[in-house]
Each structure stands twice: as C-alpha cells, then as structure tokens.
Design an enzyme around this catalytic site. Structure first.
Site, short mmCIF file in Angstrom:
data_model
loop_
_atom_site.label_atom_id
_atom_site.label_comp_id
_atom_site.label_asym_id
_atom_site.label_seq_id
_atom_site.Cartn_x
_atom_site.Cartn_y
_atom_site.Cartn_z
N ASP A 13 5.10 -0.58 0.68
CA ASP A 13 6.14 -0.51 1.71
C ASP A 13 6.36 -1.88 2.34
O ASP A 13 5.42 -2.67 2.46
CB ASP A 13 5.71 0.51 2.77
CG ASP A 13 6.89 0.99 3.59
OD1 ASP A 13 8.05 0.70 3.22
OD2 ASP A 13 6.65 1.65 4.61
N GLY A 14 7.60 -2.13 2.76
CA GLY A 14 7.90 -3.34 3.53
C GLY A 14 8.78 -4.35 2.81
O GLY A 14 9.04 -5.43 3.37
N ARG A 17 12.02 -4.97 4.99
CA ARG A 17 11.78 -5.79 6.19
C ARG A 17 11.50 -7.24 5.82
O ARG A 17 11.93 -8.16 6.50
CB ARG A 17 10.61 -5.21 6.99
CG ARG A 17 11.06 -4.11 7.94
CD ARG A 17 9.90 -3.33 8.44
NE ARG A 17 9.35 -2.47 7.40
CZ ARG A 17 8.15 -1.90 7.45
NH1 ARG A 17 7.35 -2.15 8.46
NH2 ARG A 17 7.75 -1.11 6.48
N HIS A 30 12.96 -6.29 -2.77
CA HIS A 30 12.43 -5.52 -3.91
C HIS A 30 12.09 -6.45 -5.08
O HIS A 30 11.12 -6.23 -5.80
CB HIS A 30 13.43 -4.44 -4.34
CG HIS A 30 13.68 -3.40 -3.28
ND1 HIS A 30 12.66 -2.77 -2.61
CD2 HIS A 30 14.83 -2.89 -2.77
CE1 HIS A 30 13.17 -1.92 -1.73
NE2 HIS A 30 14.49 -1.98 -1.80
N SER A 59 11.44 10.79 -4.74
CA SER A 59 12.55 11.74 -4.89
C SER A 59 13.55 11.54 -3.74
O SER A 59 14.74 11.79 -3.90
CB SER A 59 12.04 13.18 -4.84
OG SER A 59 10.76 13.30 -5.39
N GLU A 60 13.05 11.10 -2.58
CA GLU A 60 13.92 10.94 -1.39
C GLU A 60 14.66 9.60 -1.38
O GLU A 60 15.63 9.44 -0.64
CB GLU A 60 13.07 11.05 -0.11
CG GLU A 60 12.48 12.42 0.17
CD GLU A 60 11.28 12.76 -0.70
OE1 GLU A 60 10.54 11.83 -1.09
OE2 GLU A 60 11.08 13.96 -0.99
N ARG A 64 19.08 6.54 -0.10
CA ARG A 64 19.32 5.20 0.48
C ARG A 64 20.77 4.79 0.22
O ARG A 64 21.45 5.38 -0.62
CB ARG A 64 18.36 4.20 -0.16
CG ARG A 64 16.95 4.47 0.29
CD ARG A 64 16.03 3.34 -0.02
NE ARG A 64 14.76 3.59 0.64
CZ ARG A 64 13.86 2.67 0.94
NH1 ARG A 64 14.07 1.41 0.62
NH2 ARG A 64 12.75 2.98 1.55
N LEU A 124 -6.47 -1.14 -18.55
CA LEU A 124 -6.05 -0.61 -17.24
C LEU A 124 -4.94 0.42 -17.46
O LEU A 124 -3.96 0.15 -18.18
CB LEU A 124 -5.51 -1.76 -16.38
CG LEU A 124 -4.91 -1.37 -15.03
CD1 LEU A 124 -6.00 -0.97 -14.02
CD2 LEU A 124 -4.10 -2.52 -14.43
C1 FPP Z 1 9.52 0.35 -0.09
O1 FPP Z 1 9.93 -0.71 0.74
C2 FPP Z 1 9.68 -0.01 -1.49
C3 FPP Z 1 10.42 0.68 -2.42
C4 FPP Z 1 11.19 1.89 -2.09
C5 FPP Z 1 10.53 0.20 -3.80
C6 FPP Z 1 9.27 -0.32 -4.39
C7 FPP Z 1 9.57 -0.88 -5.70
C8 FPP Z 1 9.07 -2.03 -6.19
C9 FPP Z 1 8.10 -2.89 -5.48
C10 FPP Z 1 9.50 -2.47 -7.53
C11 FPP Z 1 8.65 -1.80 -8.57
C12 FPP Z 1 9.14 -2.17 -9.91
C13 FPP Z 1 8.74 -1.61 -11.09
C14 FPP Z 1 9.29 -2.09 -12.35
C15 FPP Z 1 7.76 -0.50 -11.12
P1 FPP Z 1 11.10 -0.44 1.78
O2 FPP Z 1 12.39 -0.76 1.12
O3 FPP Z 1 11.03 0.96 2.31
O4 FPP Z 1 10.77 -1.47 2.89
P2 FPP Z 1 11.09 -1.32 4.46
O5 FPP Z 1 10.18 -0.21 4.95
O6 FPP Z 1 10.71 -2.65 5.00
O7 FPP Z 1 12.53 -1.01 4.61
#
Ligand code: FPP
Length: 240
Positions: A13-14, A17, A30, A59-60, A64, A124
């Site tokens: 998460d994050g 931000r 991302h 799923s949620e 966005r 892994l």
């Molecule tokens: C949450 O941060 C993050 C996500 C919803 C996406 C996570 C995905 C990746 C790190 C890419 C993974 C890639 C592959 C190929 C598996 P947020 O957007 O909710 O952050 P916020 O809370 O600061 O708004």
C-alpha cells in the site's frame, strides 16, 4: 540474520500517496511499486524465503477511477512481458491467485503463459493475487466442495482454497500506515504474525524487509497454546 519466515505475504500500500506527494500521477507510483516489488522478490530469494505472496489487485480495485484501472492493467501487461524472463532466470515460480473468470481472454492467456514458463522453478514460489479477495476464495472453495458433494470441513476447505499449494503465511506485512487486512488471505492468516509500517510501498527496500523480519523473529508464535508449552522451562536440578 534472524529466523527467516518461510512464507511472507504483503499488502503493497502507498503507491498513490508516494506519487501524489511528488505531484505525479498515481500510475507513476504504481510504476515505482513494480520496481520495489522486483527488488523485494530478489531479496526474498537471496535470504531464503520460500514463498512470497503479494496483493497486486483486489476484487474491489475495479472501482478506482477508470484511468487508474486502465493504467494498472497496462502496467501489469508490460511488467509481465518484461519481468518473466528475469524471474525465470532467478528460479522463481509464478502463480496467479484470484478470479480469472471475469478477465479478458488476452489477460488470461498472459497469466497462463507466465505460469507455464516458470513451472519448473523451485527457489521461490511467487503468488501474485490478482482480482483476488479473501471472501471470494472462501466462497469459491465452499462452492467447489458443494458441487463435489464433499463435506464442508476445515481440512476440505483448506484443500480447496486458491493457495492450497503453499503453507499459510508466517508473516504478513502491510506498508502505507493502515492497520487492516482489507480482504487479503482471510482464511490463511489465522495464525500469521502481522507487521504494519508507515513506509510507503515504493520506499520498502531490502533493509525494510530485514527490519520486518527482525521484528518477526522476536515474536512468540503460540498457535493457541501457552508460553510454557512452547518453551518448557528446564527442570530444576535437585541438590544431591
Ligand atoms: C496500493 O497502493 C497498490 C495497488 C492497488 C497496486 C499494487 C500493484 C503493484 C505494486 C504492481 C504489481 C505489479 C505486478 C506485475 C504484480 P494505493 O494505490 O492504494 O496507494 P495509496 O493508498 O497511497 O492511494
């Protein structure tokens, strides 16, 4: 190095931000998230973690803003194409975990291809939860049992879960400051140690992983038993 958890699960998460604080579009966060994930997979392999499970898209998350959802989908497709050969070389076996029934034909084919290409790897196991929800998993497992006419027991449910190919996580990390599970691994995290950090996911580097593991190593895992049962005190020797 401290006791290494066999299976680490992460809510990354994050990203949003991290980007917003830099006046960048959320998708830029991302993108940095993918970089952090690449380093995390590598570090986990290097220190002897056997299973890494990440929450990539819930799923949620479809709710966005459309431009963020399409940006994320593009990023997944791009990352899959670019990263799989490297993961293959590093001995990483990829599994996608989640509801594939609503994904496009192209997306499904991409996931299957990545799984097939890495199927022989053993260093892994890397589970990528995509279009996943813990409640979805429990419901799909129960539906499978009902369809087969099998009794709904803990053992049967466990075997029907989408993560039946790995042991339950030892450590669940959530970055970004929130302290909740958000429908991740509801069934599998019954006895998992939880670790929350304010660090945003793009900043979560190898040192931060080591810090989480050092904290985990201090925990006493009792699985419902007492402290004494876990480490019985040495019997006091009677004086002769
Ligand atoms: C949450 O941060 C993050 C996500 C919803 C996406 C996570 C995905 C990746 C790190 C890419 C993974 C890639 C592959 C190929 C598996 P947020 O957007 O909710 O952050 P916020 O809370 O600061 O708004």
């Amino acid at each position: 190095m401290a006791t290494i958890p066999q299976h680490i699960a992460i809510v990354m998460d994050g990203n949003g931000r991290w980007a917003t604080r830099r006046y960048l579009p959320r998708v830029a966060g991302h993108k940095r998230g993918v970089d952090a994930l690449r380093n995390c997979v590598r570090h986990c392999g290097d220190i002897g973690v056997k299973v890494l499970t990440v929450f990539a898209f819930s799923s949620e998350n479809w709710n966005r803003p459309p431009e963020e959802v399409s940006g994320l989908m593009e990023l997944f497709a791009l990352a899959l194409g670019r990263e799989v050969p490297q993961l293959q070389a590093e001995g990483v076996r990829i599994h996608f975990v989640g509801d594939r029934s609503t994904l496009s034909e192209k997306m499904r084919a991409g996931l299957e291809q990545a799984e097939k290409a890495t199927a022989g790897n053993t260093r892994l196991v890397f589970n990528i939860c995509f279009n996943y929800g813990g409640r979805w998993d429990i419901a799909q497992a129960a539906a499978k049992l009902a369809q087969a006419g099998a009794p709904i027991t803990e053992m049967n449910l466990d075997r029907a879960m989408a993560l039946a190919h790995v042991p339950d996580p030892d450590l669940l990390i959530r970055t970004g400051g929130e302290q909740r599970i958000s429908n991740f691994l509801l069934w599998q995290s019954a006895y998992t140690e939880l670790y929350f950090t304010d660090k945003l996911w793009p900043e979560f580097d190898a040192a931060a992983i080591d810090e989480a593991i050092a904290d985990y190593a201090l925990r006493e895992r009792r699985f419902g038993r007492t402290s004494e049962q876990i480490a019985p005190e040495a019997p006091v020797k009677k004086a002769a």
